[in-house]
Design a protein around this motif. Structure first.
Motif, PDB file in Angstrom:
ATOM      1  N   GLU A 147      -1.210   4.000  -8.101  1.00 40.08           N
ATOM      2  CA  GLU A 147      -2.181   4.040  -7.016  1.00 40.08           C
ATOM      3  C   GLU A 147      -1.488   4.165  -5.668  1.00 40.08           C
ATOM      4  N   ALA A 148      -0.396   3.406  -5.488  1.00 38.48           N
ATOM      5  CA  ALA A 148       0.349   3.471  -4.239  1.00 38.48           C
ATOM      6  C   ALA A 148       0.963   4.856  -4.041  1.00 38.48           C
ATOM      7  N   HIS A 149       1.410   5.448  -5.126  1.00 44.44           N
ATOM      8  CA  HIS A 149       2.090   6.738  -5.063  1.00 44.44           C
ATOM      9  C   HIS A 149       1.114   7.874  -4.770  1.00 44.44           C
ATOM     10  N   GLY A 151      -2.320   7.436  -3.907  1.00 46.85           N
ATOM     11  CA  GLY A 151      -3.464   7.083  -3.078  1.00 46.85           C
ATOM     12  C   GLY A 151      -4.677   6.766  -3.944  1.00 46.85           C
ATOM     13  N   CYS A 152      -5.630   6.011  -3.407  1.00 44.63           N
ATOM     14  CA  CYS A 152      -6.802   5.623  -4.191  1.00 44.63           C
ATOM     15  C   CYS A 152      -7.905   5.123  -3.268  1.00 44.63           C
ATOM     16  N   GLN A 153      -9.070   4.910  -3.848  1.00 41.47           N
ATOM     17  CA  GLN A 153     -10.204   4.298  -3.157  1.00 41.47           C
ATOM     18  C   GLN A 153     -10.384   2.889  -3.705  1.00 41.47           C
ATOM     19  N   LYS A 179     -10.033   3.573   1.848  1.00 41.89           N
ATOM     20  CA  LYS A 179      -9.176   4.630   1.312  1.00 41.89           C
ATOM     21  C   LYS A 179      -7.714   4.241   1.532  1.00 41.89           C
ATOM     22  N   ILE A 180      -6.973   4.103   0.449  1.00 40.22           N
ATOM     23  CA  ILE A 180      -5.541   3.793   0.525  1.00 40.22           C
ATOM     24  C   ILE A 180      -4.773   5.111   0.497  1.00 40.22           C
ATOM     25  N   PRO A 181      -4.025   5.432   1.559  1.00 41.09           N
ATOM     26  CA  PRO A 181      -3.315   6.720   1.582  1.00 41.09           C
ATOM     27  C   PRO A 181      -2.165   6.755   0.589  1.00 41.09           C
ATOM     28  N   ALA A 182      -1.804   7.933   0.154  1.00 42.15           N
ATOM     29  CA  ALA A 182      -0.666   8.093  -0.758  1.00 42.15           C
ATOM     30  C   ALA A 182       0.621   7.686  -0.056  1.00 42.15           C
ATOM     31  N   VAL A 184       2.017   4.495   0.224  1.00 41.40           N
ATOM     32  CA  VAL A 184       2.196   3.158   0.803  1.00 41.40           C
ATOM     33  C   VAL A 184       3.284   2.415   0.026  1.00 41.40           C
ATOM     34  N   THR A 278       4.294   9.556   4.839  1.00 37.54           N
ATOM     35  CA  THR A 278       4.089  10.978   4.574  1.00 37.54           C
ATOM     36  C   THR A 278       5.164  11.842   5.227  1.00 37.54           C
TER      37      THR A 278
END
Length: 323
Positions: A147-149, A151-153, A179-182, A184, A278
């Protein structure tokens, strides 16, 4: 208030050291993570485990909790009575990481930073600070590495303080879709402006600060932006060299095992770690080889080992011990 036995929640003894506390937390956090657990009360269990770890990993909080646990009394109705003249060193000093929200129980808030009873009259605030900005809320969110790699909701449930129509400050539950950005990384904070506690006297609302932490993974570990993997190989793969499949966060890749490899050899897969941000170059995946043998052998295999022993009779890996 109901007493919380943090040692029992984590399943550890009272004199458990820091490593035992952390190991138990990682195991239980994985077990009760709401995204994977099938337990009916997984979310509540996950929060209790996190609360227990917050107290017991901190030497000062743990020492204070131990005193309260030993000297307080438990009532017949299930409630808990602190010892006479009890005064927490943290009372009235709720830190950023201890804002009143859905992560923490009433017991935690009352011991380590309650604002006292859950409400105060608005004019109390106005006398102390008109046009005061609301408190920031700090909330931990556990993510799988995938999920961290990528990204996810996520949907979050929080408890915030805000004045009602009569001017009293009360607790309100609210739900946010985040929304968790890719890319993190562990310990990173994501700020959501205006999603904290309400301001006073026309002051702006505080912010919500999401602290990223990684849930335990069945075979990956993390070192900064690098992903760590221990990869089992057979003794003949190590001796002869070969190519094998190795898992990464982006799927399986072919990995070349050099001839004569041994346990502990490290191989690097460039660019298969975490991005970090990013604008940054991705980390790598570090693969540690572990030579594995079958637990049992066929008679033919034993005969081949015997031939190998005769062919390599001059090899002595223990020569370093000889004088």
């Amino acid at each position: 208030m109901e007493f919380k036995d943090y040692y029992k929640i984590l399943g550890i003894v009272e004199n458990a050291d820091a490593s035992a506390i952390k190991a138990s937390y990682r195991k239980l956090a994985r077990k009760y993570h709401p995204d994977v657990s099938k337990e009916a009360n997984a979310e509540q269990q996950f929060k209790e485990v996190g609360e227990a770890y917050t107290v017991l990993k901190d030497p000062e909080k743990r020492a204070e909790y131990d005193v309260l646990r030993k000297q307080g009394s438990r009532r017949a109705d299930g409630g808990f009575q602190p010892p006479p003249d009890w005064q927490s060193a943290h009372t009235g000093q709720r830190s950023h990481s201890q804002s009143s929200n859905a992560d923490y129980s009433d017991f935690f808030d009352s011991i380590f930073g309650s604002s006292g009873g859950g409400f105060r009259q608005a004019d109390d605030f106005q006398r102390s600070a008109a046009n005061q900005r609301g408190r920031d809320i700090h909330h931990r969110i556990a993510l799988f590495l995938e999920e961290a790699h990528l990204g996810c909701q996520r949907q979050l449930s929080l408890r915030v303080s805000e004045p009602d129509q009569n001017g009293f400050i009360r607790q309100r539950d609210k739900t946010l879709n985040v929304k968790i950005p890719a890319g993190v990384i562990q310990g990173q904070h994501i700020r959501l402006a205006g999603q904290g506690e309400a301001g006073v006297g026309g002051g702006k609302a505080g912010d919500l600060l999401l602290e990223i932490e990684f849930a335990p993974h069945p075979y990956f570990a993390v070192d900064g932006k690098n992903i760590l993997l221990t990869l089992p190989i057979t003794c003949w793969e190590a001796a002869l060299g070969t190519s094998v499949e190795a898992p990464t966060l982006n799927g399986k890749v072919k990995l070349k095992i050099p001839k004569g490899a041994t346990s502990g050899n490290k191989l690097r897969i460039k660019g298969k770690g975490l991005v970090g941000k990013t604008s940054e170059v991705a980390g790598d995946q570090i693969v540690t080889l572990q030579v594995s043998l079958p637990k049992t052998h066929s008679s033919n295999a034993e005969a081949l080992y015997q031939q190998l022993a005769e062919c390599e009779s001059e090899f002595n890996p223990r020569h370093v011990f000889e004088r």
